[in-house]
Scaffold this motif. Sequence first.
Motif, PDB file in Angstrom:
ATOM      1  N   ILE A 159       0.872  -1.333   0.013  1.00 26.06           N
ATOM      2  CA  ILE A 159      -0.137   0.006   0.043  1.00 26.06           C
ATOM      3  C   ILE A 159       0.912   1.231  -0.049  1.00 26.06           C
ATOM      4  O   ILE A 159       0.687   2.056  -0.898  1.00 26.06           O
ATOM      5  CB  ILE A 159      -0.929   0.007   1.320  1.00 26.06           C
ATOM      6  CG1 ILE A 159      -2.026  -1.166   0.910  1.00 26.06           C
ATOM      7  CG2 ILE A 159      -1.702   1.265   1.327  1.00 26.06           C
ATOM      8  CD1 ILE A 159      -2.702  -1.497   2.203  1.00 26.06           C
ATOM      9  N   ARG A 191       2.893   1.852  -3.189  1.00 30.36           N
ATOM     10  CA  ARG A 191       1.933   2.350  -4.482  1.00 30.36           C
ATOM     11  C   ARG A 191       1.690   3.872  -4.240  1.00 30.36           C
ATOM     12  O   ARG A 191       1.763   4.590  -5.283  1.00 30.36           O
ATOM     13  CB  ARG A 191       0.411   1.435  -4.468  1.00 30.36           C
ATOM     14  CG  ARG A 191       0.904   0.449  -5.238  1.00 30.36           C
ATOM     15  CD  ARG A 191      -0.379  -0.399  -5.471  1.00 30.36           C
ATOM     16  NE  ARG A 191      -0.168  -2.001  -5.820  1.00 30.36           N
ATOM     17  CZ  ARG A 191      -0.792  -2.914  -5.892  1.00 30.36           C
ATOM     18  NH1 ARG A 191      -2.085  -2.515  -5.967  1.00 30.36           N
ATOM     19  NH2 ARG A 191      -0.530  -3.904  -6.234  1.00 30.36           N
ATOM     20  N   GLU A 192       1.395   3.887  -2.874  1.00 29.45           N
ATOM     21  CA  GLU A 192       1.127   5.551  -2.590  1.00 29.45           C
ATOM     22  C   GLU A 192       2.460   6.624  -2.944  1.00 29.45           C
ATOM     23  O   GLU A 192       2.493   7.393  -3.743  1.00 29.45           O
ATOM     24  CB  GLU A 192       0.960   5.797  -1.155  1.00 29.45           C
ATOM     25  CG  GLU A 192      -0.652   5.507  -0.696  1.00 29.45           C
ATOM     26  CD  GLU A 192      -0.904   5.551   0.843  1.00 29.45           C
ATOM     27  OE1 GLU A 192       0.154   5.903   1.507  1.00 29.45           O
ATOM     28  OE2 GLU A 192      -1.774   5.115   1.168  1.00 29.45           O
ATOM     29  N   ARG A 193       3.524   5.886  -2.748  1.00 31.49           N
ATOM     30  CA  ARG A 193       4.712   6.529  -2.847  1.00 31.49           C
ATOM     31  C   ARG A 193       5.051   6.686  -4.178  1.00 31.49           C
ATOM     32  O   ARG A 193       5.446   7.730  -4.899  1.00 31.49           O
ATOM     33  CB  ARG A 193       5.886   6.036  -2.263  1.00 31.49           C
ATOM     34  CG  ARG A 193       7.147   6.669  -2.362  1.00 31.49           C
ATOM     35  CD  ARG A 193       7.311   8.171  -1.656  1.00 31.49           C
ATOM     36  NE  ARG A 193       6.946   8.068  -0.296  1.00 31.49           N
ATOM     37  CZ  ARG A 193       8.139   7.918   0.640  1.00 31.49           C
ATOM     38  NH1 ARG A 193       9.280   7.752   0.130  1.00 31.49           N
ATOM     39  NH2 ARG A 193       7.746   7.913   2.045  1.00 31.49           N
ATOM     40  N   GLN A 201       2.684   9.322  -5.706  1.00 25.97           N
ATOM     41  CA  GLN A 201       3.193  10.829  -5.400  1.00 25.97           C
ATOM     42  C   GLN A 201       4.480  11.100  -6.316  1.00 25.97           C
ATOM     43  O   GLN A 201       4.553  12.275  -6.905  1.00 25.97           O
ATOM     44  CB  GLN A 201       3.774  10.468  -4.062  1.00 25.97           C
ATOM     45  CG  GLN A 201       3.784  12.061  -3.193  1.00 25.97           C
ATOM     46  CD  GLN A 201       4.158  11.721  -1.862  1.00 25.97           C
ATOM     47  OE1 GLN A 201       4.574  10.446  -1.518  1.00 25.97           O
ATOM     48  NE2 GLN A 201       4.229  12.772  -1.288  1.00 25.97           N
TER      49      GLN A 201
END
Lengths: 238, 179
Positions: free
Chosen positions: A94, A97-99, A102
């Motif tokens: 999770i 993927r967020e990083r 970004q």
Amino acid sequence: MGFLSASTGLTRYRLPDEVGDEVLSNVQLRLKRFAFVDIDQSMEERSFGWVCFDDLLDAEWATAGPEKGPYLVFSLRLDTRRVPPAVFKKHFMIALRERVAQLAADGKKFLSKDQKTELRDQVRQRLLMRSLPIPAVFDVVWSVRDNRVYLATTNTKVRALFEELFAKTFEVELEALTPVVLGLELLGEAAEGRLTGFEGSMFVPIRKVVGETLGQTVMRSESDDIGEKSDGYEKDAS
Amino acid sequence: MSLETVKAKDLALGQEFLTWIWFRSERSNGQWRTTDGIPFGLTFEGRVMVQSGEGEYLETAVSSGPGAELHEAKSGLLRGKKVHQAKLRMEEDGHGWHVTVKAEDFSTAGFKTPKVDFRLEEGQDPDGPFLEKMYLLERALFFFDQMFFNFLKLRFSSEWNDELNAVRRWVDATTGPTL
């Protein structure tokens, strides 16, 4: 699993060096000096120390002192925070993927190896903060009269932890009663050479080839040579 | 002496002792005596692990069953294996102990003593059940040490050669004529 359980694992020790009266008269004080410190409200991954034998929550020995008859009894408490690998994997995915999303928004494509390692540590710390420490208790019984210390586990890592903490607390090293050490104690120091130079016997019957006819090998065991001769055991069987 | 050498000596001594008590127990129908003449029982029960070699040549066989026959483990003895771990039953005056002993360090697992009642009766010493439990644990360890003492005395005496031949005949006989 402790001494009062229906079934227990056990490691036996002895103290090769004499324990002074100063140590024995201050056992409770020494235990308190290395008592267990709770980590429920902190972020520590691991904590270990002594607690009262009768109550794993009592690190002050308010419930009962360490003396029980001729024994000194206390317990080693070890609390450990753990993140199950599957939980870590999910949360790392999770976070990754967020990083990446970004980075893409900032017009960048790749995450460096160092950045990944840093992210991994951050996720781990975050999950550790959310997990409760798991307590484990290992009972210790010290029979001063017989120079024996019993630890209610055979786990190698716990044994090493216990041996180190015992040495710090009482300023004396423990020696596990392995076959050679127990032999030394039973036979005395004079037997040291025989025990440390021990070579195992061969229990396999020594077989001899006594004839070979038409491809058939006839085997004869050494015991046949002795025939009906008594092995000397029956007469002193107890 | 290096730590590795000490461990090897512990293992050799422990394995030889456990193998010997299996032989002796069968010969004496599980009847033993302490050096003070106190009778106690010791039998191999249910599960035994035999082992030979070391490193990449280490071979292990585990045999389990309801009785003390454990044929597979005995076949292992014939191929040079020795007892590495054994489940023992000790007895005194109708009371029974069960314990699994490891040859390499004499650590014990699944140590079960005769049952101790932990419900306190009025006026009873609160430490009473603990002291009873410790007495029972130490009693079994005393029997174990007595057997080890007897083994060591014999092992380092001139009688060991006769004993060794007897063990070899037992190994030969217990594994049957086809092996």
